[in-house]
Design a protein around this motif. Structure first.
Motif, PDB file in Angstrom:
ATOM      1  N   VAL A   1      38.286  19.582  71.653  1.00 49.15           N
ATOM      2  CA  VAL A   1      38.190  20.864  72.372  1.00 49.15           C
ATOM      3  C   VAL A   1      39.584  21.338  72.796  1.00 49.15           C
ATOM      4  CG1 VAL A   1      37.319  21.956  74.478  1.00 49.15           C
ATOM      5  CG2 VAL A   1      35.826  20.441  73.143  1.00 49.15           C
ATOM      6  N   LEU A   2      40.439  20.396  73.232  1.00 51.75           N
ATOM      7  CA  LEU A   2      41.788  20.768  73.672  1.00 51.75           C
ATOM      8  C   LEU A   2      42.582  21.401  72.520  1.00 51.75           C
ATOM      9  CD1 LEU A   2      44.003  20.716  75.912  1.00 51.75           C
ATOM     10  CD2 LEU A   2      44.646  18.448  75.085  1.00 51.75           C
ATOM     11  N   THR A   3      42.408  20.851  71.328  1.00 52.99           N
ATOM     12  CA  THR A   3      43.107  21.398  70.156  1.00 52.99           C
ATOM     13  C   THR A   3      42.621  22.815  69.859  1.00 52.99           C
ATOM     14  OG1 THR A   3      43.216  19.162  69.285  1.00 52.99           O
ATOM     15  CG2 THR A   3      43.665  20.946  67.727  1.00 52.99           C
TER      16      THR A   3
ATOM     17  N   ASP B   1      44.735  23.181  80.774  1.00 52.04           N
ATOM     18  CA  ASP B   1      45.870  22.365  81.208  1.00 52.04           C
ATOM     19  C   ASP B   1      45.867  20.990  80.525  1.00 52.04           C
ATOM     20  OD1 ASP B   1      48.111  21.646  82.569  1.00 52.04           O
ATOM     21  OD2 ASP B   1      47.226  21.669  84.566  1.00 52.04           O
ATOM     22  N   SER B   2      47.019  20.373  80.481  1.00 53.17           N
ATOM     23  CA  SER B   2      47.151  18.989  80.030  1.00 53.17           C
ATOM     24  C   SER B   2      48.512  18.514  80.468  1.00 53.17           C
ATOM     25  CB  SER B   2      47.055  18.920  78.508  1.00 53.17           C
ATOM     26  OG  SER B   2      47.615  17.692  78.066  1.00 53.17           O
ATOM     27  N   VAL B   3      48.550  17.369  81.140  1.00 53.16           N
ATOM     28  CA  VAL B   3      49.847  16.779  81.469  1.00 53.16           C
ATOM     29  C   VAL B   3      50.110  15.593  80.539  1.00 53.16           C
ATOM     30  CG1 VAL B   3      51.083  15.431  83.225  1.00 53.16           C
ATOM     31  CG2 VAL B   3      49.964  17.563  83.866  1.00 53.16           C
ATOM     32  N   CYS B   4      48.997  14.891  80.156  1.00 54.58           N
ATOM     33  CA  CYS B   4      49.196  13.661  79.378  1.00 54.58           C
ATOM     34  C   CYS B   4      49.217  13.927  77.883  1.00 54.58           C
ATOM     35  CB  CYS B   4      48.129  12.633  79.733  1.00 54.58           C
ATOM     36  SG  CYS B   4      46.496  13.014  79.081  1.00 54.58           S
ATOM     37  N   GLY B   5      49.063  15.171  77.479  1.00 55.77           N
ATOM     38  CA  GLY B   5      49.146  15.492  76.058  1.00 55.77           C
ATOM     39  C   GLY B   5      47.948  14.980  75.275  1.00 55.77           C
ATOM     40  N   GLY B   6      46.786  14.879  75.924  1.00 58.82           N
ATOM     41  CA  GLY B   6      45.567  14.509  75.195  1.00 58.82           C
ATOM     42  C   GLY B   6      45.327  13.014  75.117  1.00 58.82           C
ATOM     43  N   ARG B   7      45.954  12.260  76.010  1.00 59.51           N
ATOM     44  CA  ARG B   7      45.771  10.814  75.961  1.00 59.51           C
ATOM     45  C   ARG B   7      44.611  10.339  76.829  1.00 59.51           C
ATOM     46  NH1 ARG B   7      50.963  12.066  75.587  1.00 59.51           N
ATOM     47  NH2 ARG B   7      52.185  11.149  73.923  1.00 59.51           N
ATOM     48  N   GLY B   8      43.950  11.256  77.483  1.00 52.40           N
ATOM     49  CA  GLY B   8      42.773  10.885  78.272  1.00 52.40           C
ATOM     50  C   GLY B   8      43.097  10.208  79.585  1.00 52.40           C
ATOM     51  N   ILE B   9      44.272  10.469  80.136  1.00 52.45           N
ATOM     52  CA  ILE B   9      44.588   9.805  81.403  1.00 52.45           C
ATOM     53  C   ILE B   9      44.886  10.771  82.555  1.00 52.45           C
ATOM     54  CG2 ILE B   9      45.355   7.589  80.459  1.00 52.45           C
ATOM     55  CD1 ILE B   9      48.204   8.566  80.583  1.00 52.45           C
ATOM     56  N   CYS B  10      45.118  12.048  82.262  1.00 57.61           N
ATOM     57  CA  CYS B  10      45.517  12.937  83.363  1.00 57.61           C
ATOM     58  C   CYS B  10      44.335  13.719  83.944  1.00 57.61           C
ATOM     59  CB  CYS B  10      46.607  13.907  82.912  1.00 57.61           C
ATOM     60  SG  CYS B  10      46.021  15.237  81.845  1.00 57.61           S
ATOM     61  N   SER B  11      43.277  13.887  83.168  1.00 56.50           N
ATOM     62  CA  SER B  11      42.046  14.592  83.577  1.00 56.50           C
ATOM     63  C   SER B  11      42.252  16.079  83.845  1.00 56.50           C
ATOM     64  CB  SER B  11      41.398  13.936  84.803  1.00 56.50           C
ATOM     65  OG  SER B  11      41.961  14.422  85.994  1.00 56.50           O
ATOM     66  N   LYS B  12      43.418  16.613  83.459  1.00 57.42           N
ATOM     67  CA  LYS B  12      43.669  18.030  83.714  1.00 57.42           C
ATOM     68  C   LYS B  12      42.872  18.927  82.773  1.00 57.42           C
ATOM     69  CE  LYS B  12      46.949  17.429  86.751  1.00 57.42           C
ATOM     70  NZ  LYS B  12      46.614  17.548  88.140  1.00 57.42           N
ATOM     71  N   CYS B  13      42.366  18.353  81.680  1.00 58.94           N
ATOM     72  CA  CYS B  13      41.760  19.152  80.609  1.00 58.94           C
ATOM     73  C   CYS B  13      40.244  19.289  80.752  1.00 58.94           C
ATOM     74  CB  CYS B  13      42.083  18.508  79.267  1.00 58.94           C
ATOM     75  SG  CYS B  13      41.376  16.848  79.163  1.00 58.94           S
ATOM     76  N   GLN B  14      39.721  19.043  81.955  1.00 58.39           N
ATOM     77  CA  GLN B  14      38.258  19.047  82.115  1.00 58.39           C
ATOM     78  C   GLN B  14      37.635  20.396  81.759  1.00 58.39           C
ATOM     79  OE1 GLN B  14      36.726  17.414  85.764  1.00 58.39           O
ATOM     80  NE2 GLN B  14      38.493  16.050  85.957  1.00 58.39           N
TER      81      GLN B  14
ATOM     82  N   ARG C   1      33.396  17.374  80.789  1.00 61.39           N
ATOM     83  CA  ARG C   1      33.924  16.529  79.713  1.00 61.39           C
ATOM     84  C   ARG C   1      35.446  16.616  79.739  1.00 61.39           C
ATOM     85  NH1 ARG C   1      30.325  15.381  75.442  1.00 61.39           N
ATOM     86  NH2 ARG C   1      31.974  13.916  74.901  1.00 61.39           N
ATOM     87  N   LEU C   2      36.099  15.627  79.157  1.00 63.25           N
ATOM     88  CA  LEU C   2      37.545  15.716  78.973  1.00 63.25           C
ATOM     89  C   LEU C   2      37.793  16.454  77.658  1.00 63.25           C
ATOM     90  CD1 LEU C   2      38.855  12.171  80.052  1.00 63.25           C
ATOM     91  CD2 LEU C   2      38.800  14.282  81.390  1.00 63.25           C
ATOM     92  N   GLY C   3      38.473  17.579  77.755  1.00 65.31           N
ATOM     93  CA  GLY C   3      38.677  18.437  76.581  1.00 65.31           C
ATOM     94  C   GLY C   3      39.446  17.747  75.461  1.00 65.31           C
ATOM     95  N   CYS C   4      40.251  16.760  75.817  1.00 61.11           N
ATOM     96  CA  CYS C   4      41.034  16.092  74.783  1.00 61.11           C
ATOM     97  C   CYS C   4      40.232  15.009  74.072  1.00 61.11           C
ATOM     98  CB  CYS C   4      42.314  15.508  75.373  1.00 61.11           C
ATOM     99  SG  CYS C   4      42.030  14.257  76.628  1.00 61.11           S
ATOM    100  N   GLN C   5      39.091  14.640  74.661  1.00 56.92           N
ATOM    101  CA  GLN C   5      38.290  13.554  74.072  1.00 56.92           C
ATOM    102  C   GLN C   5      37.055  14.090  73.359  1.00 56.92           C
ATOM    103  OE1 GLN C   5      39.523  10.384  74.130  1.00 56.92           O
ATOM    104  NE2 GLN C   5      41.275  11.424  75.071  1.00 56.92           N
TER     105      GLN C   5
HETATM  106  S1  FES Z   1      44.749  16.068  78.406  1.00 53.78           S
HETATM  107 FE1  FES Z   1      45.042  14.535  79.861  1.00 53.78          FE
HETATM  108  S2  FES Z   1      43.067  13.743  80.078  1.00 53.78           S
HETATM  109 FE2  FES Z   1      42.805  15.201  78.588  1.00 53.78          FE
END
Ligand code: FES
Length: 679
Positions: free
Chosen positions: A24-26, A36-49, A90-94
């Motif tokens: 979804v983030l892509t 938003d995304s701080v971790c670049g899609g690594r699933g650790i920042c939770s900004k991409c909800q 959901r996490l948009g990057c996952q």
């Molecule tokens: S972009 Fe950081 S958790 Fe999804």
């Protein structure tokens, strides 16, 4: 047409087709959706909800079935277990797209989220901070391909975040190696991009994912008080606000006396620069403590201030501002390291932005008011008055905006008033006087009861009644005028003339007793003839400035008035008009905007776009110089009367008919009302 699943984002309405399996983030990135995304899609920042929606959406022409997104994966499950994900999120990057889907991006997941402003007239701030966080994985050093840690960090930022042309402070470089190793080659960096610049600067680096936030200070550096707001640089939320007195007061109460001090005392400007910088460090420490954050997490500061404060903050001798043609050393906005201003309480890499000045007497504070109130976007003719030791006055609409600064002195801030004090618990802020009995009632800051309400004494026992603040003195003087205790010339009547024993003889003039706390060891709070004169001088300067702008604009009335300033939110429009602070206007067209300069500072702190915008707008504002304009003196003299000696106030009079006593004794005992000062 492609058979790929259709992805629709709300609230933006952006849509596009993406192959099944696209995160979804892509999809959001490709469509330019603000996620938003701080971790670049690594699933650790939770900004991409995000919040997926299921069911029929006739408006969008899609039906979303249960399996439209991938199942929860291990990363989401772990995140939910450790931190908790709100139901339905959901996490948009996952999460990956599997079928047609409608996806809502909640406000807190948007980079450019709106920050709601409390005042009714308010335009929201759109977050677009100059400093943002980026999480990166940095390649480990390799003996066979030697390169520096900084170079590999920059390469990672370029590859993972498209950030190029970055520079790093020496303070970052010195800490880089231990931080990279502590974070196991995963670090969070704070990168600052100045407005109108393509190059960025690495301000700070933390091992792993930095989750303690980054913050900024919006500072309204006034001649009398310094007010600061600590803001979250991600959400824009104000976490704490605080104010202190400007210690430069000991060198002179108003601007011109400070310029004189610099002229008369070699090194005087340096003394004042040092004093204000020390106070700013104290204020930063206090605000950080109040918000319970580490001051080293303050990465940005925005200043708004008048030209003299501006020069003294920067360490520039303000001598040129004391004489025509009032040349500024620079009128442009400035971006510079906080350490250049000795702001050691902040992060060592913190950046300062100072709004542009309009002219020699019309400073960055007026620019901030323009940014906050946007008279340049108004359809009707609006007069914006920011009340402080100097009043910043703007008059205009879409076609033209004029600005001036008028030397009101510190009376409106409670200084130079016999019982005056800062707006703090215990200060009288509201006053009413019964026109028949001439008895006052009042309210103090920190208590909602009026002084004649049952329980007032108990409710105020902790603070006591300590003095009278700016809004209190304005109401007191206006109420005295409405109750017939004060004549149009500003003289307080005697007990015999007014029929009130509260009008006490004080030397050859009179004072009106508002509160006598002496039996309990508290103060006697009176409004003296000297207080009335100080308020008359202040309000006459304000009104004369407004009139000058109206002359220049070729108008005799305005459509609406916005009162701003540290106590702008608390000034009653009726009382301001009875006093003759502002031109006659329908009372419902006189509104308060709170601290517009401070709010403008906050907007600039949160938005690079706003910085660029105000730099353009300032170039279009036409300034009017009160100091060299002969008409100013004429308007000033007429405006010394309450409400005015020559201007009729027909709208006011239809609402509040003013009595017309005359207490002039003819012996010159007028408390020196012909005195006039500039500041
Ligand atoms: S972009 Fe950081 S958790 Fe999804």
């Amino acid at each position: 047409m492609s058979n790929d699943p259709l992805v629709i984002f709300t609230p933006s309405g952006k849509r596009g087709r993406f192959p099944a399996g696209t995160p979804v983030l892509t999809a959001a990135r490709k469509l330019g959706v603000d996620l938003d995304s701080v971790c670049g899609g690594r699933g650790i920042c939770s900004k991409c909800q995000v919040t997926p929606s299921y069911g029929d959406f006739p408006k969008h022409g899609v039906t979303v079935s249960e399996g439209a997104l991938s199942e929860w994966n291990a990363v989401e499950a772990r995140y939910d277990r450790v931190r908790g994900l709100k139901t339905g999120r959901r996490l948009g990057c996952q999460a990956t797209v599997q079928g047609d889907i409608v996806i809502d991006v909640p406000a807190e997941s948007q980079v450019h989220r709106q920050v709601v402003r409390k005042a009714a007239s308010a335009r929201p701030i759109i977050m677009d901070p100059a400093t943002r966080l980026y999480f990166v994985e940095v390649a480990e050093p390799d003996m066979h391909e030697p390169s520096g840690d900084l170079e590999r960090l920059k390469a990672a930022l370029a590859q993972q975040w498209d950030l190029t042309g970055l520079v790093a402070d020496l303070s970052v470089v010195t800490r880089l190696q231990p931080v990279l190793r502590k974070g196991k080659w995963q670090v969070t960096v704070a990168v600052h991009h100045a407005a109108n610049s393509n190059t960025g600067q690495i301000l700070e680096i933390w091992p792993g994912l930095h989750e303690s936030g980054i913050f900024g200070l919006a500072i309204d550096l006034g001649s009398t008080t310094i007010a600061g707001h600590l803001c979250d640089l991600v959400t824009g939320e104000v976490l704490a606000s605080s104010g202190i007195m400007n210690p430069q007061i000991r060198f002179g109460e108003d601007l011109m006396s400070r310029v004189s001090y610099a002229m008369m005392n070699p090194g005087g400007d340096r003394e004042m620069t040092t004093a204000v910088r020390e106070a700013l460090n104290t204020l930063a420490g206090e605000i950080a403590a109040e918000a319970e954050i580490d001051p080293a997490l303050i990465l940005e500061t925005v200043f708004v201030c008048n030209p003299v404060m501006h020069h003294l903050l920067l360490g520039i001798d303000p001598v040129e501002l004391g004489q025509a043609p009032f040349a500024l050393a620079t009128s442009s906005s400035l971006t510079l390291p906080a350490r250049d201003l000795d702001l050691a309480a902040l992060n060592s890499g913190a950046q300062v932005y100072i709004l542009p000045c309009i002219a020699g007497h019309v400073g960055a504070d007026a620019a901030a008011v323009a940014l906050s109130e946007e008279p340049n976007l108004s359809d009707d003719l609006v007069l914006v008055v920011d009340v402080g030791t100097n009043a910043e006055i703007l008059l205009g609409n879409r076609n033209k905006v004029l600005a001036c600064s008028s030397p009101t002195g510190p009376a409106f801030e409670g200084a130079q008033i016999s019982s005056g004090q800062r707006a703090a618990p215990g200060a009288i802020e509201r006053v009413q006087i019964d026109p028949d009995t001439k008895e006052p009632r009042f309210r103090i800051i920190g208590c909602d009861l009026w002084s004649d309400d049952p329980g007032f004494a108990e409710a105020t026992a902790a603070t006591g009644v300590t003095g009278i603040c700016g809004s209190g003195i304005i109401e007191a003087v206006a109420e005295m005028r409405m109750a017939g205790l004060l004549d149009a010339a500003g003289l307080i009547g005697s007990a015999e003339q007014t029929g009130s024993a509260r009008c006490e003889l004080e030397g050859r003039v009179h004072a009106y007793l508002i509160h006598d706390g002496s039996a309990e060891g508290g103060p006697r709070i009176t409004v003296t003839q000297g207080d009335i004169r100080a308020i008359q001088l202040a309000k006459a300067a304000l009104y004369a400035g407004a009139k000058l702008l109206m002359d220049e604009m070729g108008v005799t009335s305005v459509d609406r008035v916005t009162l701003a300033g540290a106590f702008g939110a608390h000034i009653s429009p009726k009382h301001a008009m009875v006093l003759g602070m502002i031109p006659d206007a329908p009372l419902d067209k006189v509104t308060s905007a709170g601290n517009a300069a401070g709010h403008g500072a906050r907007i600039a702190l949160c938005s690079r776009e706003a910085r660029t915008r105000i730099e353009t707008v300032v170039g279009q504002i036409h300034k009017v110089e009160t100091a060299v304009e002969p008409k100013f003196q004429e308007h000033f003299v007429a405006a010394s009367a309450i409400p005015n000696a020559v201007d009729a106030f027909p709208i006011l009079n239809s609402v509040v008919p003013l009595p017309s006593p005359s207490f002039n004794t003819g012996d010159g005992a007028d408390g020196g009302r012909r005195r006039r000062r500039r500041g």
